[in-house]
Motif scaffolding. Structure first.
Motif, short mmCIF file in Angstrom:
data_model
loop_
_atom_site.label_atom_id
_atom_site.label_comp_id
_atom_site.label_asym_id
_atom_site.label_seq_id
_atom_site.Cartn_x
_atom_site.Cartn_y
_atom_site.Cartn_z
N PHE A 151 0.96 -1.80 -0.65
CA PHE A 151 1.46 -0.44 -1.27
C PHE A 151 2.32 0.27 -0.34
O PHE A 151 1.87 0.20 0.92
CB PHE A 151 0.40 0.49 -1.48
N VAL A 152 3.55 0.28 -0.71
CA VAL A 152 4.72 0.87 0.53
C VAL A 152 4.92 2.21 -0.06
O VAL A 152 5.35 2.52 -1.02
CB VAL A 152 5.74 -0.34 0.44
N ILE A 153 4.95 2.96 1.30
CA ILE A 153 5.47 4.45 1.18
C ILE A 153 6.65 4.91 2.10
O ILE A 153 6.48 4.33 3.20
CB ILE A 153 4.14 5.19 1.41
N SER A 154 7.34 5.75 1.73
CA SER A 154 8.42 6.24 2.37
C SER A 154 8.56 7.70 1.96
O SER A 154 8.37 7.95 0.59
CB SER A 154 9.59 5.30 2.31
N PRO A 155 9.39 8.46 2.98
CA PRO A 155 9.42 8.27 4.38
C PRO A 155 8.47 8.39 5.18
O PRO A 155 7.26 9.29 4.87
CB PRO A 155 10.80 9.28 4.69
N VAL A 156 8.21 7.62 6.24
CA VAL A 156 7.12 7.54 6.97
C VAL A 156 6.70 8.78 7.99
O VAL A 156 5.79 9.15 8.21
CB VAL A 156 6.88 6.28 7.85
N ASP A 157 8.05 9.54 8.16
CA ASP A 157 8.11 10.55 8.96
C ASP A 157 6.92 11.91 8.16
O ASP A 157 6.60 12.79 8.77
CB ASP A 157 9.46 11.11 9.26
N ASN A 158 6.91 11.67 6.90
CA ASN A 158 6.40 12.83 5.82
C ASN A 158 4.77 12.60 6.03
O ASN A 158 4.02 13.18 5.46
CB ASN A 158 6.86 13.04 4.76
N LEU A 159 4.43 11.43 6.58
CA LEU A 159 2.89 11.01 6.50
C LEU A 159 2.20 11.39 7.77
O LEU A 159 2.48 10.91 8.84
CB LEU A 159 2.78 9.59 6.18
N THR A 160 1.32 12.46 7.63
CA THR A 160 0.47 12.64 8.73
C THR A 160 -0.81 11.63 8.94
O THR A 160 -1.02 10.67 8.16
CB THR A 160 -0.37 14.13 8.61
N GLU A 161 -1.42 11.75 10.17
CA GLU A 161 -2.72 10.69 10.10
C GLU A 161 -3.46 10.64 8.93
O GLU A 161 -4.04 9.88 8.62
CB GLU A 161 -3.30 10.89 11.47
N GLU A 162 -3.80 12.01 8.56
CA GLU A 162 -4.54 12.16 7.56
C GLU A 162 -4.08 11.74 6.10
O GLU A 162 -4.83 10.98 5.33
CB GLU A 162 -4.87 13.79 7.24
N ASN A 163 -2.82 11.50 5.97
CA ASN A 163 -2.51 10.97 4.92
C ASN A 163 -2.27 9.57 5.00
O ASN A 163 -2.72 8.95 3.92
CB ASN A 163 -0.81 11.60 4.59
N ARG A 164 -2.35 8.98 6.05
CA ARG A 164 -2.22 7.41 6.12
C ARG A 164 -3.61 7.15 5.92
O ARG A 164 -3.67 5.98 5.34
CB ARG A 164 -1.85 7.27 7.63
N PHE A 165 -4.57 7.73 6.38
CA PHE A 165 -5.92 7.45 6.13
C PHE A 165 -6.00 7.51 4.49
O PHE A 165 -6.80 6.62 3.86
CB PHE A 165 -7.04 8.33 6.87
N PHE A 166 -5.73 8.60 3.95
CA PHE A 166 -5.88 8.78 2.50
C PHE A 166 -5.20 7.61 1.79
O PHE A 166 -5.79 7.39 0.88
CB PHE A 166 -5.22 10.03 2.23
N PHE A 167 -3.87 7.31 2.03
CA PHE A 167 -3.52 6.07 1.27
C PHE A 167 -4.08 4.71 1.45
O PHE A 167 -4.09 4.11 0.61
CB PHE A 167 -2.15 6.01 1.54
N THR A 168 -4.93 4.73 2.58
CA THR A 168 -5.89 3.45 2.55
C THR A 168 -6.89 3.49 1.61
O THR A 168 -7.16 2.45 0.98
CB THR A 168 -6.58 3.33 3.94
N LYS A 169 -7.45 4.60 1.34
CA LYS A 169 -8.47 4.54 0.21
C LYS A 169 -7.82 4.83 -0.98
O LYS A 169 -8.46 4.07 -1.96
CB LYS A 169 -9.20 6.05 0.69
N TYR A 170 -6.67 5.34 -1.09
CA TYR A 170 -6.00 5.31 -2.20
C TYR A 170 -5.55 3.75 -2.83
O TYR A 170 -5.69 3.26 -3.87
CB TYR A 170 -4.78 5.83 -2.25
N ALA A 171 -5.15 3.18 -1.95
CA ALA A 171 -4.89 1.63 -1.98
C ALA A 171 -6.14 0.86 -2.53
O ALA A 171 -6.13 -0.03 -3.28
CB ALA A 171 -4.10 0.85 -0.67
N ASN A 172 -7.23 1.25 -1.71
CA ASN A 172 -8.53 0.30 -2.47
C ASN A 172 -8.68 0.61 -3.85
O ASN A 172 -9.09 -0.06 -4.59
CB ASN A 172 -9.81 1.01 -1.59
N ARG A 173 -8.52 2.04 -4.37
CA ARG A 173 -8.84 2.54 -5.66
C ARG A 173 -7.90 1.61 -6.47
O ARG A 173 -8.00 0.96 -7.66
CB ARG A 173 -8.52 3.94 -5.96
N ILE A 174 -6.65 1.56 -6.07
CA ILE A 174 -5.48 0.54 -6.84
C ILE A 174 -6.09 -0.85 -6.88
O ILE A 174 -6.03 -1.28 -8.17
CB ILE A 174 -4.26 0.41 -6.02
N GLY A 175 -6.46 -1.23 -5.70
CA GLY A 175 -7.08 -2.82 -5.95
C GLY A 175 -8.21 -2.89 -6.89
O GLY A 175 -8.13 -3.85 -7.74
N TYR A 176 -8.96 -2.04 -6.94
CA TYR A 176 -9.99 -2.15 -7.73
C TYR A 176 -9.81 -2.07 -9.27
O TYR A 176 -10.14 -2.78 -10.12
CB TYR A 176 -11.33 -0.95 -7.49
#
Length: 477
Positions: A151-176
């Motif tokens: 799962f590819v997201i841009s722009p990376v400058d708009n992503l805080t560390e909290e958002n990056r962690f969130f998208f890790t969990k979001y990608a897991n839900r996509i996978g399931y």
């Protein structure tokens, strides 16, 4: 015992609920992030198709967080990434679209240029992550083996560390969700394949196999004749005198029976070999594993290895219908080997000859001479599939009335039966099977009117080798 297992299962679910509640408290997702997750879950239930799920994956973060998103999945062989959907274009229909530089399969999230890339895993990863004992077992499951995409997201400058962690969990839900949807789609495809295979078996194996009944009935008659001959021999034995004529008559009858039984034995052997070939080609393990027919191509001479054996299976039936068979005189001399699935292509010709026995009609040629004919042959088509990509066209011609436009349009379609099939047994499956098998070989099928009847043909690509490249092309002279 059942009550104990039921209680154990319930306790496990309750434990997972507590763990999930604790995890979400620790995640402390923002209102926006929670809204994105809820939107994703609700819409994934609302829309049923796989393509809609692709769209939801990229649309939710685009609409709620203003991010450009792309979904990549690994192909069936898990060798190459394929772009399947973007928040700007929707589902990508262009095949083999190049993957941007810097995007590569990985089991870890990473940044490249202005994008943030998160791995997507299929379902079993949750077991490996949450159960250390399971992670240490010898099942062979690893994050790399469970990777299904990115799962590819841009722009990376708009992503805080909290958002990056969130998208890790979001990608897991996509996978399931993708895992479940893909499994469901595979199950549907398998059911369709099995339904189609049942029709193939009925049309190509069960119905032709009824010929065994005819052979067994003939054997039964011969056994009865042997019984009568045995009785005759007993009478001769008990008589006081045996004439040479009586001996000669008995010997002649026994000789005739031996020849006839030998003929039926050979027919049974040939028919058994043919049925075995068809069964082997339809019941391969790979068909059921993949959910579709899988080719096993072998180098062969089509006329010698496929056409003639199938023609022999139908020769008596064709001759019983008063059909004269014309075989080409030069095909064997000029034939060259090509790679085909012998079992499946044999069934193609079995269908052609079966139809010929049903639908060949008598016509009168230019001299008024009646003709009822089946003929086959082949010709080279130069550059048919493109410059230097020659093809070979195999023809099966029968005399008869031409098909009208409406009937011709039904040919090679599942269940399609022409107006001239009235009163004739058939399911309309044979030509559809032919089309499917030939297209799997990279070829095409067709029908064309001729002066005295109808020609059905298949066209297969010729391998580009030195010997084939030396074939003279009249168009280039």
């Amino acid at each position: 015992m059942a009550e104990t297992e039921n209680r154990h299962d319930l306790d496990h679910i309750l434990l997972r609920v507590r763990e999930k509640n604790q995890s979400y408290n620790q995640y402390n997702f923002s209102q926006v992030q929670n809204n994105l997750l809820k939107s994703f879950f609700d819409l994934a239930q609302e829309f049923d198709s796989l393509h809609d799920l692709y769209r939801i994956c990229v649309a939710a973060p685009h609409e709620i967080m203003g991010l450009e998103c792309s979904l990549y999945l690994l192909d069936r062989e898990l060798a190459h990434l394929e772009l399947v959907c973007t928040s700007s274009d929707g589902v990508v229909v262009q095949e083999n679209r190049p993957v941007p530089t810097g995007i590569y399969p990985s089991t870890e999230s990473y940044c490249t240029g202005d994008t943030y890339v998160v791995p997507i895993y299929r379902k079993p990863l949750s077991v490996l992550i949450n159960d250390e004992a399971a992670a240490d077992d010898d099942s062979g499951l690893t994050p790399a083996s469970l990777l299904m995409g990115l799962f590819v997201i841009s722009p990376v400058d708009n992503l805080t560390e909290e958002n990056r962690f969130f998208f890790t969990k979001y990608a897991n839900r996509i996978g399931y969700r993708l895992h479940n949807r893909l499994i469901a789609q595979q199950n549907i495809q398998h059911l369709r394949f099995i339904n189609s295979l049942v029709m193939d078996i009925e049309h190509n194996v069960i119905i032709p196999n009824m010929y065994f009944r005819y052979l067994f009935n003939q054997l039964k008659k011969k056994i009865f004749e042997i019984e009568n001959l045995e009785k005759m021999m007993i009478k001769v034995k008990d008589s006081s005198s045996v004439s040479p004529e009586q001996c000669h008559s008995i010997i002649s009858a026994m000789s005739t029976l031996r020849e006839e039984l030998s003929g039926y034995h050979q027919e049974i052997q040939k028919h058994h070999a043919n049925v075995s070939l068809f069964l082997e080609s339809l019941f391969r393990r790979e068909h059921f594993q993949k959910g579709h027919l899988v080719l096993q191509p072998k180098r062969c001479l089509v006329e010698n290895d496929i056409i003639k054996p199938q023609l022999e299976q139908y020769r008596k039936r064709l001759e019983a219908e008063g059909i004269t068979i014309y075989e080409p005189g030069d095909m064997a001399r000029e034939e060259f080997p090509i790679m085909v699935d012998i079992g499946l292509l044999s069934q193609v010709y079995a269908n052609f000859f079966s139809n010929a026995a049903k639908y060949t009609r008598e016509i009168r040629d230019r001299q008024g001479v009646p003709r009822k004919v089946l003929a086959y042959g082949r010709e080279i088509l130069y550059d048919f599939f493109g410059p230097g990509q020659n093809a070979i066209k195999f023809n099966v011609f029968t005399t008869g009335y031409h098909l009208g436009p409406e009937d011709a349009a039904l040919l090679f379609t599942e269940g399609g039966r022409c107006s001239n099939s009235s009163g004739r047994s058939g399911s309309g499956h044979g030509l559809a099977f032919i089309k499917h098998v030939i297209e799997m070989h990279g070829g095409t099928v067709g029908y064309e009117k001729t002066e005295q009847g109808n020609n059905f043909y298949i066209i297969l690509p010729l391998p580009i080798t030195k010997s084939f490249s030396l074939l003279p092309n009249p168009a280039r002279k």
